[in-house]
Structures are given as structure tokens and as C-alpha cells.
Motif scaffolding. Structure first.
Motif, PDB file in Angstrom:
ATOM      1  N   THR A  42       1.475  -1.070   0.148  1.00 24.32           N
ATOM      2  CA  THR A  42      -0.213   0.186  -0.200  1.00 24.32           C
ATOM      3  C   THR A  42       0.565   1.065   0.166  1.00 24.32           C
ATOM      4  O   THR A  42       0.452   2.286  -0.445  1.00 24.32           O
ATOM      5  CB  THR A  42      -0.964   0.146   1.317  1.00 24.32           C
ATOM      6  OG1 THR A  42      -2.089  -1.049   1.422  1.00 24.32           O
ATOM      7  CG2 THR A  42      -1.909   1.165   1.058  1.00 24.32           C
ATOM      8  N   CYS A  43       2.006   0.956   0.556  1.00 29.93           N
ATOM      9  CA  CYS A  43       3.019   2.629   0.814  1.00 29.93           C
ATOM     10  C   CYS A  43       3.536   2.639  -0.459  1.00 29.93           C
ATOM     11  O   CYS A  43       3.772   3.801  -1.228  1.00 29.93           O
ATOM     12  CB  CYS A  43       4.059   2.257   2.201  1.00 29.93           C
ATOM     13  SG  CYS A  43       3.213   2.291   3.032  1.00 29.93           S
ATOM     14  N   ALA A  71       1.433   7.289  -6.421  1.00 30.44           N
ATOM     15  CA  ALA A  71       0.375   8.349  -6.750  1.00 30.44           C
ATOM     16  C   ALA A  71       1.394   9.645  -6.723  1.00 30.44           C
ATOM     17  O   ALA A  71       0.343  10.319  -7.037  1.00 30.44           O
ATOM     18  CB  ALA A  71      -0.584   7.847  -5.596  1.00 30.44           C
ATOM     19  N   ALA A  72       2.025   9.766  -5.576  1.00 28.79           N
ATOM     20  CA  ALA A  72       1.898  10.939  -5.014  1.00 28.79           C
ATOM     21  C   ALA A  72       3.025  11.158  -6.088  1.00 28.79           C
ATOM     22  O   ALA A  72       3.213  12.550  -6.832  1.00 28.79           O
ATOM     23  CB  ALA A  72       2.874  10.854  -3.807  1.00 28.79           C
ATOM     24  N   SER A 119       0.919  12.959  -8.530  1.00 32.63           N
ATOM     25  CA  SER A 119       0.594  13.968  -8.653  1.00 32.63           C
ATOM     26  C   SER A 119       1.159  15.293  -9.542  1.00 32.63           C
ATOM     27  O   SER A 119       1.877  15.305  -9.342  1.00 32.63           O
ATOM     28  CB  SER A 119       0.227  13.823  -7.435  1.00 32.63           C
ATOM     29  OG  SER A 119      -0.375  15.575  -6.606  1.00 32.63           O
ATOM     30  N   GLU A 176       2.539   2.034  -3.460  1.00 34.53           N
ATOM     31  CA  GLU A 176       1.520   2.740  -3.958  1.00 34.53           C
ATOM     32  C   GLU A 176       1.441   4.284  -3.802  1.00 34.53           C
ATOM     33  O   GLU A 176       0.909   4.373  -4.658  1.00 34.53           O
ATOM     34  CB  GLU A 176       0.094   2.102  -4.129  1.00 34.53           C
ATOM     35  CG  GLU A 176       0.273   0.360  -5.242  1.00 34.53           C
ATOM     36  CD  GLU A 176      -0.992  -0.055  -5.579  1.00 34.53           C
ATOM     37  OE1 GLU A 176      -2.672  -0.028  -5.011  1.00 34.53           O
ATOM     38  OE2 GLU A 176      -0.791  -1.181  -6.217  1.00 34.53           O
ATOM     39  N   LEU A 177       0.776   4.665  -2.753  1.00 30.27           N
ATOM     40  CA  LEU A 177       0.911   5.415  -2.206  1.00 30.27           C
ATOM     41  C   LEU A 177       2.111   6.705  -2.387  1.00 30.27           C
ATOM     42  O   LEU A 177       2.115   7.586  -2.978  1.00 30.27           O
ATOM     43  CB  LEU A 177       1.156   5.617  -0.509  1.00 30.27           C
ATOM     44  CG  LEU A 177      -0.351   5.175  -0.181  1.00 30.27           C
ATOM     45  CD1 LEU A 177      -0.356   4.999   1.309  1.00 30.27           C
ATOM     46  CD2 LEU A 177      -1.420   5.981  -0.058  1.00 30.27           C
ATOM     47  N   ARG A 178       3.504   6.058  -2.422  1.00 27.82           N
ATOM     48  CA  ARG A 178       4.723   7.135  -3.229  1.00 27.82           C
ATOM     49  C   ARG A 178       4.286   6.681  -5.063  1.00 27.82           C
ATOM     50  O   ARG A 178       4.912   7.720  -4.847  1.00 27.82           O
ATOM     51  CB  ARG A 178       5.767   6.289  -2.674  1.00 27.82           C
ATOM     52  CG  ARG A 178       6.626   6.733  -3.180  1.00 27.82           C
ATOM     53  CD  ARG A 178       7.060   8.072  -2.701  1.00 27.82           C
ATOM     54  NE  ARG A 178       7.995   9.272  -2.982  1.00 27.82           N
ATOM     55  CZ  ARG A 178       7.768  10.490  -3.673  1.00 27.82           C
ATOM     56  NH1 ARG A 178       7.485  11.287  -2.557  1.00 27.82           N
ATOM     57  NH2 ARG A 178       8.707  11.155  -3.400  1.00 27.82           N
ATOM     58  N   VAL A 210      -5.421   2.798  -7.013  1.00 26.49           N
ATOM     59  CA  VAL A 210      -4.898   4.106  -7.381  1.00 26.49           C
ATOM     60  C   VAL A 210      -3.358   3.475  -9.269  1.00 26.49           C
ATOM     61  O   VAL A 210      -2.340   3.231  -8.706  1.00 26.49           O
ATOM     62  CB  VAL A 210      -3.604   4.411  -6.409  1.00 26.49           C
ATOM     63  CG1 VAL A 210      -2.661   5.740  -7.006  1.00 26.49           C
ATOM     64  CG2 VAL A 210      -4.346   4.266  -5.149  1.00 26.49           C
ATOM     65  N   VAL A 254      -1.476   2.343   7.496  1.00 29.05           N
ATOM     66  CA  VAL A 254      -2.708   2.504   6.517  1.00 29.05           C
ATOM     67  C   VAL A 254      -3.035   0.556   6.717  1.00 29.05           C
ATOM     68  O   VAL A 254      -3.335  -0.310   7.393  1.00 29.05           O
ATOM     69  CB  VAL A 254      -1.377   2.434   5.375  1.00 29.05           C
ATOM     70  CG1 VAL A 254      -0.720   3.712   4.854  1.00 29.05           C
ATOM     71  CG2 VAL A 254      -0.209   1.534   5.720  1.00 29.05           C
ATOM     72  N   GLU A 300       2.460  13.839  -0.738  1.00 29.58           N
ATOM     73  CA  GLU A 300       1.643  13.346  -0.029  1.00 29.58           C
ATOM     74  C   GLU A 300       2.615  12.362   0.900  1.00 29.58           C
ATOM     75  O   GLU A 300       2.170  11.364   1.865  1.00 29.58           O
ATOM     76  CB  GLU A 300       0.857  12.523  -0.597  1.00 29.58           C
ATOM     77  CG  GLU A 300      -0.198  13.886  -1.550  1.00 29.58           C
ATOM     78  CD  GLU A 300      -0.878  13.896  -2.769  1.00 29.58           C
ATOM     79  OE1 GLU A 300      -0.802  12.211  -3.044  1.00 29.58           O
ATOM     80  OE2 GLU A 300      -1.320  14.212  -3.879  1.00 29.58           O
ATOM     81  N   PHE A 301       3.075  11.545  -0.325  1.00 34.39           N
ATOM     82  CA  PHE A 301       3.846   9.561   0.963  1.00 34.39           C
ATOM     83  C   PHE A 301       5.198  10.404   0.263  1.00 34.39           C
ATOM     84  O   PHE A 301       5.748   9.846  -0.292  1.00 34.39           O
ATOM     85  CB  PHE A 301       3.171   8.800   0.797  1.00 34.39           C
ATOM     86  CG  PHE A 301       3.754   7.532   1.158  1.00 34.39           C
ATOM     87  CD1 PHE A 301       3.546   7.510   2.784  1.00 34.39           C
ATOM     88  CD2 PHE A 301       5.073   6.600   1.466  1.00 34.39           C
ATOM     89  CE1 PHE A 301       3.447   6.058   3.453  1.00 34.39           C
ATOM     90  CE2 PHE A 301       5.477   5.985   1.720  1.00 34.39           C
ATOM     91  CZ  PHE A 301       4.568   5.679   3.483  1.00 34.39           C
TER      92      PHE A 301
END
Length: 367
Positions: free
Chosen positions: A129-130, A136-137, A140, A132-134, A213, A173, A146-147
Motif C-alpha cells: 500500500t505504501c 501516486a504521489a 500528482s 502505491e501511495l508513493r 491507484v 495504512v 503526500e507520501f
């Protein structure tokens, strides 16, 4: 209907950009994951990225070797992604993060033949998950805070020592469900309810199934004298059941008359909002080839995809396409067609008779 404006996605990136770069990076990562040891494991021996599960971790030397090899490959992929990230090579970093996240998600949600305990799999899922968050960041256009990379680097020792890690996970998360994304036409071989019969929001909600994401957007190519680049802003798509679509996104590809890719395929991030009969994206797509270099008869395809919780896969709902003579600065609306996506454009069937379309805005850049 002319008017409005569009701005290209901004990436604070370094390094040399070429349309093949992400594919080369992805191929390199997959090559690590598909070593001769992996091939042997799939044939029945030990040592694959996805362990054979003939026992639990630590039950014997062979299993320990499998696990050690697996963790080494995960660690190598993690470091490559972080290195690309720190060097400003965002496309390559995103590829590494997403490939590793996919493998970690698969291991985290393995129901059988897994070598990890349930608690270890939960931690592996959180690391995915982390990642994917990175990812996505990095995609952006607003902020990359964001991460942060510094946050992500805290997870490397956790992944390396997953068998002995017993502390609280440093970030709040949850593991994201691994979603099956079907190849074009594959869903036609499955039995499932028609979209109109899926029960709408009652069939599942975004809260129950967190966003995966998907976004894989690429930056604008370097300009060349006398050559034209195209930015397409995907504004919104009109659908009668827009509010019921879960985690919708659009896959953009450029195909020749035979349906062969002419540029890398790109996925938008999940839609920004849903309102009445519209799903809003407001995202820029940078075409990864100069207009003058596209072959005669080429077309740009837009496949609208959404998650089906009952079947646990991501499906194409409809598609649209834009041909070369439609490339003109300003707004354009294009018709929607029923799946499966017909890249050769020979058997087209309109999705609906209602005035619902894909709304785009084009901006041309020429030196």
C-alpha cells in the motif's frame, strides 16, 4: 465549442526521457522476478518469487533458501525504485514501485501455499500500500509530499526482516485488495451480470474496496524542431450509472490499424469525483510520440474501466477513440462504444443512444 485551456502535467524530473524508458525499466524488474530459479520453481522446484508453499517458513533448509532468495529480490526491487526516485527518474521509479507492489499484494493475499504467517502477510500488504501511495504521489501534479521518499525508506528494513519484525507498523495504512485486471476481450469468456443488473452501489462501495491507484501517466516528451506534441485533457465521461462505478479510471493507448501499440499505454489515476451522470477526471495525458511520427490510420483509444466487487476484477465498461483527423486544438466530445474494445475499428456498436460522451480538450505544442 472552442475554448478553455489545458496545461501539461508537471514532473520535477531529471534524466533523459524516451518513450521506451518505462518499458525497459519494467522489463528489467520482471527479469529479476523471472530468473532461472523462478522457472525451476514453477516447474516444481524451489526458489520462485511466489513460493511453492510445501511447508512453513523455517521448516527446512530448502524452504529457508526459497524465502531468502525471495526477500533478496524484493529488497533489490525496493532499492532500485528508491534510487530512481532519489535521482528524479520518476517514470522508472513508478514502474519499480508498482511491479513490486503487485507481487507483494499477491503474496499478502495468498490463501494457500504461502510461506508467511497471517501477521507477516498483513505487514507485506501494508508495505505494498505504501509503495502505491508513493507511486501516486509521484504522479500528482499538485504535490509530491503526500507520501515522501524518506517515509518509504523506513520500510526497507521491515521488508528485509519481515520474518522477525514484531513492532507496530509505522504508518496508518491497510492492505489493498489485489484486483484482477482483465486483458481486452478476456471478460467476454466469463459469466457475469450485465452492468445494469449489478445492483449499483449496493453491490459494493469504495469504502469496502480501497482504490488501487492505477495511474501510470508519463511526462511530456522533449520538443523537437518542426515536430508537434499533443496534450489531451480528459475532462469527464457521461454515463447513466456514473455514480455506481467503483474506482473508475481510463486506459489511454495509441494503436495502428492492426491494433498494435505505437506508444506506451497509460492509465489515469482513479477519477477525482462523480456527479450526476458524469465521472470527472480533469487529468492531462501527454502523447508519447510526435504527431508527425504516427503511422497513417493510427487512433488514440480511451478505455473506461471500473472495479466489479462481486467478481473481484477490473473490467472495461466502454471505450472511445479519436482518429488523426480529429486532432485539433480545443474541446472535443467523442462517442462511446460497447465493449470489448475493438482496436481495429471494424465492429463498432454505440454504448447508448443518449447524449453521453467522453469530453476532452486538446492542446498542441510545436517549436
Amino acid at each position: 465549442m472552442r475554448g478553455g485551456s489545458s496545461s501539461a502535467a508537471k514532473f520535477g524530473c531529471g534524466g533523459k526521457w524516451a518513450w521506451a524508458a518505462p518499458e525497459l525499466a519494467a522489463a528489467a524488474t520482471e527479469a529479476v522476478f523471472r530468473s532461472p530459479v523462478d522457472a525451476a520453481a514453477r516447474a516444481g522446484d524451489h526458489g520462485s518469487l511466489e513460493p511453492s508453499g510445501r511447508g512453513r517458513v523455517g521448516t527446512g533448509p530448502a524452504m529457508s533458501e526459497v524465502t531468502r532468495s525471495l526477500l533478496q529480490r524484493w529488497g533489490a526491487s525496493f532499492r532500485r525504485g528508491a534510487d530512481f526516485d532519489s535521482w528524479g527518474q520518476l517514470v522508472e521509479a513508478i514502474d519499480e514501485y508498482q511491479i513490486l507492489a503487485r507481487h507483494l499484494q499477491k503474496e499478502a493475499q495468498a490463501q494457500h501455499n504461502s510461506e508467511f504467517t497471517e501477521e507477516q502477510k498483513k505487514t507485506i500488504g501494508k508495505i505494498a500500500t505504501c509503495l502505491e501511495l508513493r507511486s501516486a504521489a509521484l504522479q500528482s501534479t499538485q504535490s509530491q509530499d503526500e507520501f515522501k521518499l524518506e517515509d518509504l525508506k523506513k520500510l526497507e528494513p521491515i521488508l528485509k526482516n519481515i520474518l522477525t519484525y514484531n513492532k507496530e507498523f509505522p504508518f496508518d495504512v491497510q492492505p489493498v485488495p489485489l484486483r484482477r485486471i482483465l486483458a481486452p476481450g478476456e471478460e467476454e469468456n466469463l459469466e457475469f451480470e450485465d452492468d445494469d443488473e449489478e445492483g449499483g452501489a449496493g453491490a459494493g462501495s469504495p469504502d469496502s474496496f480501497p482504490a488501487r491507484v492505477p495511474g501510470t501517466l508519463l511526462p511530456r516528451l522533449p520538443s523537437e524542431p518542426g515536430m508537434t506534441l499533443l496534450t489531451i485533457k480528459i475532462e469527464k465521461i457521461g454515463l447513466k450509472d456514473a455514480g455506481q462505478c467503483i474506482d473508475p479510471y481510463i486506459t489511454v493507448s495509441v494503436k495502428d490499424l492492426n491494433g498494435i501499440d505505437l506508444t506506451p499505454v497509460q492509465d489515469t489515476p482513479v477519477a477525482s469525483r462523480k456527479e450526476d451522470t458524469y465521472v470527472h477526471f480533469n487529468v492531462d495525458i501527454e502523447l508519447q510520440k510526435h504527431i508527425e511520427k504516427l503511422t497513417k490510420g493510427a487512433a488514440i483509444f480511451f478505455e473506461f474501466k471500473h472495479y466489479k466487487p462481486k467478481k473481484r476484477f477490473t473490467s472495461t465498461k466502454c471505450f472511445a477513440f479519436m482518429e488523426m483527423d480529429e486532432i485539433k486544438p480545443g474541446p472535443i466530445i467523442i462517442e462511446l462504444y460497447k465493449k470489448p474494445t475493438d482496436f481495429k475499428r471494424k465492429k463498432l456498436q454505440l454504448l447508448t443512444k443518449k447524449p453521453l460522451y467522453l469530453h476532452l480538450h486538446q492542446t498542441l505544442h510545436k517549436e
